[in-house]
Motif scaffolding. Structure first.
Motif, short mmCIF file in Angstrom:
data_model
loop_
_atom_site.label_atom_id
_atom_site.label_comp_id
_atom_site.label_asym_id
_atom_site.label_seq_id
_atom_site.Cartn_x
_atom_site.Cartn_y
_atom_site.Cartn_z
N ILE A 1 0.84 -1.20 0.00
CA ILE A 1 0.00 0.00 0.00
C ILE A 1 0.87 1.25 0.00
O ILE A 1 0.60 2.20 -0.73
N TRP A 2 1.92 1.25 0.80
CA TRP A 2 2.82 2.41 0.85
C TRP A 2 3.54 2.58 -0.48
O TRP A 2 3.82 3.70 -0.90
N GLN A 3 3.85 1.47 -1.14
CA GLN A 3 4.51 1.55 -2.44
C GLN A 3 3.57 2.19 -3.48
O GLN A 3 3.98 3.03 -4.27
N VAL A 4 2.31 1.80 -3.48
CA VAL A 4 1.33 2.39 -4.40
C VAL A 4 1.19 3.88 -4.11
O VAL A 4 1.15 4.71 -5.04
N LEU A 5 1.13 4.26 -2.84
CA LEU A 5 1.07 5.67 -2.48
C LEU A 5 2.31 6.41 -2.97
O LEU A 5 2.21 7.54 -3.46
N TYR B 1 9.50 1.68 10.51
CA TYR B 1 9.34 3.03 9.97
C TYR B 1 10.18 3.23 8.71
O TYR B 1 9.73 3.86 7.76
N ASP B 2 11.39 2.69 8.71
CA ASP B 2 12.25 2.81 7.53
C ASP B 2 11.63 2.16 6.30
O ASP B 2 11.81 2.63 5.18
N ILE B 3 10.87 1.10 6.50
CA ILE B 3 10.18 0.45 5.39
C ILE B 3 9.12 1.40 4.83
O ILE B 3 9.03 1.58 3.61
N CYS C 1 11.22 -0.23 -3.08
CA CYS C 1 10.48 -0.63 -1.88
C CYS C 1 10.54 -2.14 -1.70
O CYS C 1 10.27 -2.90 -2.62
N PRO C 2 10.90 -2.59 -0.50
CA PRO C 2 10.96 -4.03 -0.24
C PRO C 2 9.58 -4.61 0.09
O PRO C 2 9.17 -4.69 1.22
N VAL C 3 8.83 -4.99 -0.93
CA VAL C 3 7.49 -5.57 -0.73
C VAL C 3 7.67 -7.04 -0.39
O VAL C 3 8.38 -7.77 -1.07
N PRO C 4 7.00 -7.50 0.68
CA PRO C 4 7.15 -8.90 1.08
C PRO C 4 6.53 -9.85 0.05
O PRO C 4 5.55 -9.52 -0.60
N ALA C 5 7.13 -11.02 -0.07
CA ALA C 5 6.61 -12.03 -0.99
C ALA C 5 5.35 -12.66 -0.40
O ALA C 5 5.20 -12.75 0.82
N GLU C 6 4.44 -13.07 -1.27
CA GLU C 6 3.22 -13.74 -0.81
C GLU C 6 3.58 -15.08 -0.18
O GLU C 6 4.43 -15.80 -0.65
#
Length: 124
Positions: A23-27, A105-107, A118-123
């Motif tokens: 969500i933060w990556q999309v933002l 917070y750094d993420i 952005c380090p998005v976690p894997a499903e």
């Protein structure tokens, strides 16, 4: 902070930012697009208004269009720098005492300020 550290942290972080990194990556992508597209639109509209006024050859309309173009250019510069200002404010806030909260917070900060890395976690 290196990307490898953030990717390692996202595996161990369990906070709000780690869980909602997508969500933060999309933002972050939305802010990046707005940062580029809105200033271009404002300047193009100002130039079009000025062009219409020049073609009409009326001094009052030319002065009004020049003032409008100047205000739109200022607004474009301000809009362009808003994400930078947000990044600076987020950097100032990042002095947490708990290391887990700081990593989480750094993420969030990384995903908003530079969504490409952005380090998005894997499903799972």
């Amino acid at each position: 902070m290196s990307n490898l550290f953030l990717i390692a942290e996202i595996g161990t972080a369990s906070g709000f930012c780690a869980e909602s990194a997508g969500i933060w990556q999309v933002l972050g992508w939305i802010l990046l697009v707005f940062k580029i597209v809105i200033p271009i639109i404002l300047i193009v509209l100002g130039v079009l208004d000025l062009g219409r006024a020049v073609v009409a050859s009326k001094d009052d309309e030319i002065k009004k269009a020049m003032k409008s173009l100047a205000m739109r250019a200022i607004a474009a510069v301000v809009i362009f720098f808003i994400p930078t200002i947000v990044g600076i404010v987020m950097g100032l806030v990042s002095n947490f005492s708990a290391s887990g909260a700081k990593a989480d917070y750094d993420i969030c900060r990384k995903c908003i300020t530079s969504p490409k890395t952005c380090p998005v976690p894997a499903e799972q």
